[in-house]
Design a protein around this motif. Structure first.
Motif, PDB file in Angstrom:
ATOM      1  N   HIS A  56      -3.022 -10.679  -8.653  1.00 39.78           N
ATOM      2  CA  HIS A  56      -2.813  -9.238  -8.762  1.00 39.78           C
ATOM      3  C   HIS A  56      -1.754  -8.792  -7.756  1.00 39.78           C
ATOM      4  O   HIS A  56      -1.879  -9.070  -6.562  1.00 39.78           O
ATOM      5  CB  HIS A  56      -4.115  -8.475  -8.482  1.00 39.78           C
ATOM      6  CG  HIS A  56      -5.180  -8.696  -9.502  1.00 39.78           C
ATOM      7  ND1 HIS A  56      -5.211  -8.020 -10.705  1.00 39.78           N
ATOM      8  CD2 HIS A  56      -6.253  -9.526  -9.504  1.00 39.78           C
ATOM      9  CE1 HIS A  56      -6.263  -8.417 -11.405  1.00 39.78           C
ATOM     10  NE2 HIS A  56      -6.907  -9.330 -10.703  1.00 39.78           N
ATOM     11  N   PRO A  57      -0.723  -8.096  -8.210  1.00 41.80           N
ATOM     12  CA  PRO A  57       0.248  -7.550  -7.253  1.00 41.80           C
ATOM     13  C   PRO A  57      -0.387  -6.438  -6.430  1.00 41.80           C
ATOM     14  O   PRO A  57      -1.345  -5.786  -6.856  1.00 41.80           O
ATOM     15  CB  PRO A  57       1.365  -7.012  -8.156  1.00 41.80           C
ATOM     16  CG  PRO A  57       0.689  -6.721  -9.462  1.00 41.80           C
ATOM     17  CD  PRO A  57      -0.389  -7.758  -9.600  1.00 41.80           C
ATOM     18  N   ALA A  58       0.154  -6.229  -5.242  1.00 38.01           N
ATOM     19  CA  ALA A  58      -0.364  -5.168  -4.381  1.00 38.01           C
ATOM     20  C   ALA A  58      -0.142  -3.816  -5.052  1.00 38.01           C
ATOM     21  O   ALA A  58       0.970  -3.503  -5.480  1.00 38.01           O
ATOM     22  CB  ALA A  58       0.332  -5.206  -3.024  1.00 38.01           C
ATOM     23  N   PRO A  59      -1.174  -2.993  -5.166  1.00 41.60           N
ATOM     24  CA  PRO A  59      -1.014  -1.695  -5.832  1.00 41.60           C
ATOM     25  C   PRO A  59      -0.279  -0.692  -4.957  1.00 41.60           C
ATOM     26  O   PRO A  59      -0.195  -0.830  -3.730  1.00 41.60           O
ATOM     27  CB  PRO A  59      -2.463  -1.255  -6.082  1.00 41.60           C
ATOM     28  CG  PRO A  59      -3.251  -1.929  -5.010  1.00 41.60           C
ATOM     29  CD  PRO A  59      -2.569  -3.247  -4.765  1.00 41.60           C
TER      30      PRO A  59
ATOM     31  N   ASP B 183       3.892  -4.706   1.207  1.00 42.51           N
ATOM     32  CA  ASP B 183       2.618  -5.437   1.156  1.00 42.51           C
ATOM     33  C   ASP B 183       1.710  -5.127   2.342  1.00 42.51           C
ATOM     34  O   ASP B 183       1.132  -6.018   2.958  1.00 42.51           O
ATOM     35  CB  ASP B 183       2.875  -6.947   1.081  1.00 42.51           C
ATOM     36  CG  ASP B 183       3.538  -7.349  -0.224  1.00 42.51           C
ATOM     37  OD1 ASP B 183       3.490  -6.550  -1.177  1.00 42.51           O
ATOM     38  OD2 ASP B 183       4.108  -8.447  -0.299  1.00 42.51           O
ATOM     39  N   GLY B 184       1.585  -3.851   2.671  1.00 42.93           N
ATOM     40  CA  GLY B 184       0.665  -3.442   3.725  1.00 42.93           C
ATOM     41  C   GLY B 184       1.244  -3.446   5.120  1.00 42.93           C
ATOM     42  O   GLY B 184       0.609  -2.946   6.049  1.00 42.93           O
TER      43      GLY B 184
ATOM     44  N   ASP C 235       9.877  -4.196  -6.779  1.00 37.36           N
ATOM     45  CA  ASP C 235       9.921  -5.099  -7.927  1.00 37.36           C
ATOM     46  C   ASP C 235       8.999  -4.658  -9.054  1.00 37.36           C
ATOM     47  O   ASP C 235       8.921  -5.327 -10.084  1.00 37.36           O
ATOM     48  CB  ASP C 235       9.578  -6.529  -7.508  1.00 37.36           C
ATOM     49  CG  ASP C 235       8.273  -6.616  -6.751  1.00 37.36           C
ATOM     50  OD1 ASP C 235       7.567  -5.593  -6.663  1.00 37.36           O
ATOM     51  OD2 ASP C 235       7.951  -7.705  -6.241  1.00 37.36           O
ATOM     52  N   LYS C 236       8.318  -3.529  -8.898  1.00 36.36           N
ATOM     53  CA  LYS C 236       7.406  -3.062  -9.943  1.00 36.36           C
ATOM     54  C   LYS C 236       7.534  -1.576 -10.236  1.00 36.36           C
ATOM     55  O   LYS C 236       7.272  -1.135 -11.349  1.00 36.36           O
ATOM     56  CB  LYS C 236       5.960  -3.378  -9.543  1.00 36.36           C
ATOM     57  CG  LYS C 236       4.944  -3.100 -10.637  1.00 36.36           C
ATOM     58  CD  LYS C 236       3.530  -3.450 -10.189  1.00 36.36           C
ATOM     59  CE  LYS C 236       2.513  -3.141 -11.283  1.00 36.36           C
ATOM     60  NZ  LYS C 236       1.131  -3.426 -10.835  1.00 36.36           N
ATOM     61  N   HIS C 237       7.923  -0.787  -9.237  1.00 37.32           N
ATOM     62  CA  HIS C 237       7.938   0.662  -9.388  1.00 37.32           C
ATOM     63  C   HIS C 237       9.267   1.274  -8.941  1.00 37.32           C
ATOM     64  O   HIS C 237       9.939   0.747  -8.052  1.00 37.32           O
ATOM     65  CB  HIS C 237       6.826   1.318  -8.552  1.00 37.32           C
ATOM     66  CG  HIS C 237       5.445   1.072  -9.054  1.00 37.32           C
ATOM     67  ND1 HIS C 237       4.646   0.061  -8.576  1.00 37.32           N
ATOM     68  CD2 HIS C 237       4.710   1.710 -10.005  1.00 37.32           C
ATOM     69  CE1 HIS C 237       3.480   0.085  -9.193  1.00 37.32           C
ATOM     70  NE2 HIS C 237       3.490   1.069 -10.065  1.00 37.32           N
ATOM     71  N   LEU C 238       9.583   2.406  -9.550  1.00 38.13           N
ATOM     72  CA  LEU C 238      10.594   3.324  -9.045  1.00 38.13           C
ATOM     73  C   LEU C 238       9.885   4.476  -8.350  1.00 38.13           C
ATOM     74  O   LEU C 238       8.765   4.839  -8.710  1.00 38.13           O
ATOM     75  CB  LEU C 238      11.436   3.897 -10.185  1.00 38.13           C
ATOM     76  CG  LEU C 238      12.361   2.981 -10.975  1.00 38.13           C
ATOM     77  CD1 LEU C 238      12.950   3.754 -12.148  1.00 38.13           C
ATOM     78  CD2 LEU C 238      13.459   2.420 -10.094  1.00 38.13           C
TER      79      LEU C 238
ATOM     80  N   THR D 109       2.916   0.003  -0.520  1.00 41.02           N
ATOM     81  CA  THR D 109       2.019  -0.814  -1.330  1.00 41.02           C
ATOM     82  C   THR D 109       1.146  -1.669  -0.423  1.00 41.02           C
ATOM     83  O   THR D 109       1.511  -1.972   0.713  1.00 41.02           O
ATOM     84  CB  THR D 109       2.806  -1.725  -2.286  1.00 41.02           C
ATOM     85  OG1 THR D 109       3.648  -2.601  -1.516  1.00 41.02           O
ATOM     86  CG2 THR D 109       3.666  -0.913  -3.242  1.00 41.02           C
ATOM     87  N   GLY D 110       0.008  -2.057  -0.932  1.00 35.96           N
ATOM     88  CA  GLY D 110      -0.901  -2.900  -0.164  1.00 35.96           C
ATOM     89  C   GLY D 110      -2.222  -3.006  -0.895  1.00 35.96           C
ATOM     90  O   GLY D 110      -2.463  -2.304  -1.878  1.00 35.96           O
ATOM     91  N   PHE D 111      -3.083  -3.871  -0.408  1.00 32.69           N
ATOM     92  CA  PHE D 111      -4.392  -4.028  -1.023  1.00 32.69           C
ATOM     93  C   PHE D 111      -5.385  -3.071  -0.368  1.00 32.69           C
ATOM     94  O   PHE D 111      -5.251  -2.738   0.819  1.00 32.69           O
ATOM     95  CB  PHE D 111      -4.872  -5.469  -0.891  1.00 32.69           C
ATOM     96  CG  PHE D 111      -4.207  -6.408  -1.852  1.00 32.69           C
ATOM     97  CD1 PHE D 111      -4.785  -6.687  -3.078  1.00 32.69           C
ATOM     98  CD2 PHE D 111      -2.990  -6.989  -1.547  1.00 32.69           C
ATOM     99  CE1 PHE D 111      -4.169  -7.533  -3.978  1.00 32.69           C
ATOM    100  CE2 PHE D 111      -2.358  -7.840  -2.439  1.00 32.69           C
ATOM    101  CZ  PHE D 111      -2.952  -8.111  -3.661  1.00 32.69           C
TER     102      PHE D 111
END
Length: 388
Positions: free
Chosen positions: A69-72, A122-123, A326-329, A377-379
């Motif tokens: 799962h990618p970091a949300p 990533d946090g 790499d996932k969001h704008l 982003t992060g978990f």
């Protein structure tokens, strides 16, 4: 004469097999949890019983979970803190948990109040001293750990360079989750760039100098990052400059004519593909659109950009790009009435996330002032490991 056997005697002597749940060992449970479709499902499973919680809290499982799962998206990195995502954004429950568990103003870092957050990944958060004198730190707001970085060698000379913003590079799948790199790119002289790279594995900065064919008077846009590479649009031209942080190799390629003057951003997608997003704001119709195109390389080697989708954005805003991962704008929306009348009271600046694959537009929050912002982003705290 033997007494007759009681009807229930045989049943009492037979061993009752354990329930299927008890036969499952931790490894099998971990495999099952990794197949759950969302992080929320994993979190709910962890609250079911102590055995499930033990499996989910194990560091080995959490490392495997990161590969699935990618970091949300949890919120925005602002000038002095992290602003959690607000309802009805789908990440709002994660953001509330983050707000309860983490120090989002970074007060645990010594000399609090003199640090400015400039990037997040990533946090982790990259901080720079407010004097912009070359003092950097990386911190983890959840575990409240931090790392001071040494100064860049020959820093006085580096300070005279025209600097592009520093950024964090996440650890690869082969590296420990506490490994990190920080990259600071600067223009040493017209047409020559130098990348300073800090690695937590060595505790030192390295450097890479490269000559690039860009006009001496050009400027670089803010960076977009995805799949191990960072990109800058060379303003006033139709050229894009990239840095592969895995090989530390610079490259450049052309984008369609005219896009260098438009509000557009290019990010790398999986398997070496490239996406380009362009904003169109119409003052006449008070409408805004986001156009998504992908680069296709023909057999003869020519590049062709194909439009994949055109999405209408919320009508009450005029939009600009604020960040890209790499996932969001991240889009910044200024209300049309505030754009036309800057003194309009009570108008909030809207910040919106756009997920690449679905092109789903979600409002993260509204902020009264126009601020520098990047995606955070992060978990969620219950599923995170110390990253420093």
């Amino acid at each position: 004469m033997a007494s007759p056997e009681l009807p229930g005697a045989k049943r009492n002597n037979v061993l009752v097999p354990p329930s299927p749940l008890l036969r499952l060992n931790d490894d099998l449970l971990a495999d099952i949890f990794l197949r759950l479709p969302t992080l929320a499902d994993v979190g709910r499973a962890a609250t079911t019983c102590a055995s499930f919680r033990r499996v989910v809290a194990d560091s080995t499982f959490l490392r495997r979970l990161r590969s699935v799962h990618p970091a949300p998206l949890l919120g925005l990195l602002l000038f002095s803190s992290v602003h959690p995502a607000e309802p009805p954004h789908p990440s709002a429950p994660y953001a509330r948990a983050l707000q309860r568990a983490a120090d989002l103003s970074f007060s645990f870092v010594p000399c609090a109040g003199r640090w400015i957050p400039i990037d997040a990944r990533d946090g982790r958060v990259l901080l720079e001293s407010e004097t912009m004198g070359g003092d950097f730190a990386v911190c983890d707001p959840v575990s409240r750990r931090y790392l001071f970085l040494p100064r860049i060698p020959g820093h006085p000379a580096a300070q005279r360079c025209r600097r592009l913003e520093p950024f964090l590079v996440p650890a690869s799948n082969e590296e420990p989750e506490t490994s990190l790199r920080v990259v600071c790119v600067a223009e040493r002289k017209p047409g020559q760039l130098v990348a300073f790279v800090f690695s937590s594995d060595t505790g030192r900065w390295g450097s890479l100098t490269v000559d690039v064919s860009v006009p001496p008077s050009c400027k670089f846009s803010w960076s977009s990052y995805g799949f191990g590479s960072c990109y800058w649009k060379v303003t006033g031209s139709n050229k894009l400059l990239g840095l592969d942080t895995r090989s530390m190799v610079f490259s450049s390629f052309d984008i369609p004519s005219g896009y260098g003057q438009q509000d557009s951003v290019v990010v790398e997608a999986a398997e070496g593909r490239f996406r380009m997003f362009t904003l169109h704001n119409s003052m006449i119709s008070a409408a805004s659109y986001l156009v998504h195109a992908v680069r296709v390389i023909r057999e003869e080697g020519n590049n062709l950009w194909q439009v994949k989708r055109r999405v209408r954005l919320p009508s009450q805003y005029i939009f600009s790009f604020a960040d890209a991962t790499d996932k969001h704008l991240l889009l910044r929306g200024i209300p049309w009435n505030l754009h036309l009348e800057p003194s309009t009271p009570g108008a909030d600046i809207g910040y919106f996330s756009v997920e690449f694959e679905s092109m789903q537009v979600e409002k993260i929050c509204g902020i009264r002032n126009l601020l520098y912002a990047k995606l955070y982003t992060g978990f969620p705290p219950s599923l995170s490991l110390p990253s420093i």
